[in-house]
Enzyme design. Structure first.
Site, PDB file in Angstrom:
ATOM      1  N   LYS A  13       0.820  -1.132  -0.044  1.00  0.00           N
ATOM      2  CA  LYS A  13       0.117  -0.176  -0.094  1.00  0.00           C
ATOM      3  C   LYS A  13       0.784   1.197   0.105  1.00  0.00           C
ATOM      4  O   LYS A  13       0.607   2.382  -0.755  1.00  0.00           O
ATOM      5  CB  LYS A  13      -0.874   0.049   1.357  1.00  0.00           C
ATOM      6  CG  LYS A  13      -2.072  -1.109   1.215  1.00  0.00           C
ATOM      7  CD  LYS A  13      -2.760  -0.860   2.259  1.00  0.00           C
ATOM      8  CE  LYS A  13      -2.427  -0.860   3.813  1.00  0.00           C
ATOM      9  NZ  LYS A  13      -1.674  -2.241   4.340  1.00  0.00           N
ATOM     10  N   ARG A  88      -9.531   0.653   9.384  1.00  0.00           N
ATOM     11  CA  ARG A  88      -8.827  -0.711   9.969  1.00  0.00           C
ATOM     12  C   ARG A  88      -9.793  -1.444  10.328  1.00  0.00           C
ATOM     13  O   ARG A  88      -9.660  -2.623  10.691  1.00  0.00           O
ATOM     14  CB  ARG A  88      -7.445  -0.347  10.327  1.00  0.00           C
ATOM     15  CG  ARG A  88      -6.337  -0.810   9.781  1.00  0.00           C
ATOM     16  CD  ARG A  88      -5.137  -0.730  10.699  1.00  0.00           C
ATOM     17  NE  ARG A  88      -3.936  -1.124  10.569  1.00  0.00           N
ATOM     18  CZ  ARG A  88      -3.205  -0.595   9.885  1.00  0.00           C
ATOM     19  NH1 ARG A  88      -3.249   0.599   9.390  1.00  0.00           N
ATOM     20  NH2 ARG A  88      -1.855  -1.269   9.645  1.00  0.00           N
ATOM     21  N   ARG A 127      11.846  -5.770   3.802  1.00  0.00           N
ATOM     22  CA  ARG A 127      11.879  -4.432   3.942  1.00  0.00           C
ATOM     23  C   ARG A 127      12.716  -3.986   5.269  1.00  0.00           C
ATOM     24  O   ARG A 127      13.393  -3.309   5.059  1.00  0.00           O
ATOM     25  CB  ARG A 127      10.311  -4.044   4.243  1.00  0.00           C
ATOM     26  CG  ARG A 127      10.325  -2.663   4.731  1.00  0.00           C
ATOM     27  CD  ARG A 127       8.789  -2.230   4.713  1.00  0.00           C
ATOM     28  NE  ARG A 127       7.881  -2.365   5.802  1.00  0.00           N
ATOM     29  CZ  ARG A 127       6.476  -2.123   5.776  1.00  0.00           C
ATOM     30  NH1 ARG A 127       6.027  -1.691   4.725  1.00  0.00           N
ATOM     31  NH2 ARG A 127       6.155  -2.229   7.035  1.00  0.00           N
ATOM     32  N   ARG A 139      11.682  -0.109  11.596  1.00  0.00           N
ATOM     33  CA  ARG A 139      10.408  -0.196  12.280  1.00  0.00           C
ATOM     34  C   ARG A 139      10.258  -1.212  13.380  1.00  0.00           C
ATOM     35  O   ARG A 139      10.643  -2.372  13.140  1.00  0.00           O
ATOM     36  CB  ARG A 139       9.121  -0.190  11.333  1.00  0.00           C
ATOM     37  CG  ARG A 139       8.795   1.225  10.911  1.00  0.00           C
ATOM     38  CD  ARG A 139       7.734   0.813   9.780  1.00  0.00           C
ATOM     39  NE  ARG A 139       6.419   0.325  10.275  1.00  0.00           N
ATOM     40  CZ  ARG A 139       5.373   0.249   9.637  1.00  0.00           C
ATOM     41  NH1 ARG A 139       5.237   0.549   8.493  1.00  0.00           N
ATOM     42  NH2 ARG A 139       4.137  -0.341  10.242  1.00  0.00           N
ATOM     43  N   ARG A 150       0.376  -8.247  14.058  1.00  0.00           N
ATOM     44  CA  ARG A 150      -0.230  -7.244  12.933  1.00  0.00           C
ATOM     45  C   ARG A 150      -1.206  -8.062  11.657  1.00  0.00           C
ATOM     46  O   ARG A 150      -2.172  -7.544  11.626  1.00  0.00           O
ATOM     47  CB  ARG A 150       0.807  -6.591  12.482  1.00  0.00           C
ATOM     48  CG  ARG A 150       1.486  -5.334  13.015  1.00  0.00           C
ATOM     49  CD  ARG A 150       2.679  -4.767  12.589  1.00  0.00           C
ATOM     50  NE  ARG A 150       2.477  -4.112  11.277  1.00  0.00           N
ATOM     51  CZ  ARG A 150       3.300  -3.699  10.775  1.00  0.00           C
ATOM     52  NH1 ARG A 150       4.759  -4.209  10.746  1.00  0.00           N
ATOM     53  NH2 ARG A 150       3.113  -3.129   9.480  1.00  0.00           N
TER      54      ARG A 150
END
Ligand code: AMP
Length: 200
Positions: A13, A88, A127, A139, A150
């Site tokens: 996204k 969400r 990532r 992160r 998540r």
């Protein structure tokens, strides 16, 4: 151009948002980015959100709806926006509907990235590696353990939005497993058709 990007964490996204921003000149409203900025600035919202974000859970609907309501009022979002990571939950979607109805504006589309969840864990690990290699901070919620939480939150709380938006005829599904440029091509074809409709 007012769109929502829907899909699990790691579905692409953020990457696709950047490209949409460039092509259509509308801002990306990422609640994740806004919350990370609030955490870094140690605002009251940031202080409340920090531990929840680090654990991979969802921040309360009230907080997130509040920051989106403020952000949507800003001048750059007047002619359009890409919502990335919001809504969400069904509650957030309903709050967004109310917000937009009050402003007399409507969404053009909800673009759902359909991905193979098993592949996402690998994508996120990549990532994290790439970010570290660039010398940037990784992160805290991109570790494999937190990522699983998540993904769980997505399955339980966010995936029902697909049915919610299918009921409003706004939903468009895109194959998010294709190479990044091909996904961009599919997204662009889709969004161009909305732009043509809007200008005709
Ligand atoms: P993201 O950058 O979209 O992956 O979001 C990172 C984290 O921010 C999520 O794991 C949640 O803890 C929090 N977050 C972002 N957007 C929302 C939202 N719409 N509702 C609740 N929590 C959110």
């Amino acid at each position: 151009m007012r769109i929502i990007l829907l899909g699990p964490p790691g579905a692409g996204k953020g990457t696709q948002s950047e490209r949409i921003v460039e092509r259509y000149r509308v801002p990306q409203l990422s609640t994740g980015d806004m919350l990370r900025a609030a955490v870094a600035a140690e605002t009251p919202v940031g202080l409340e959100a920090k531990a929840i974000m680090e654990s991979g859970g969802l921040v309360s609907d009230a907080i997130v709806v509040g920051i989106v309501a403020d952000r949507i009022e800003e001048a750059d979002a007047k002619n359009g926006f890409i919502l990335d990571g919001f809504p969400r939950t069904v509650e957030q979607a309903k709050a967004l509907d109310a917000m937009l109805a009050e402003k007399g504006i409507a969404l053009d589309a909800v673009v759902e990235f359909v991905v193979d969840e098993a592949a996402l864990v690998g994508r996120i690990a990549k990532r994290a590696e790439e970010t570290a290699a660039r010398g940037q901070p990784v992160r805290k919620d991109d570790t494999p353990e937190v990522f699983k939480t998540r993904l769980d939150a997505y399955r339980k709380q966010t995936a029902p939005l697909s049915d919610y938006y299918a009921g409003t005829r706004l939903l468009r599904k895109i194959d998010g497993m294709k190479p990044i440029d091909e996904v961009t091509g599919d997204v662009t074809t889709l969004l161009d058709s909305f732009r043509e409709t809007a200008s005709s």
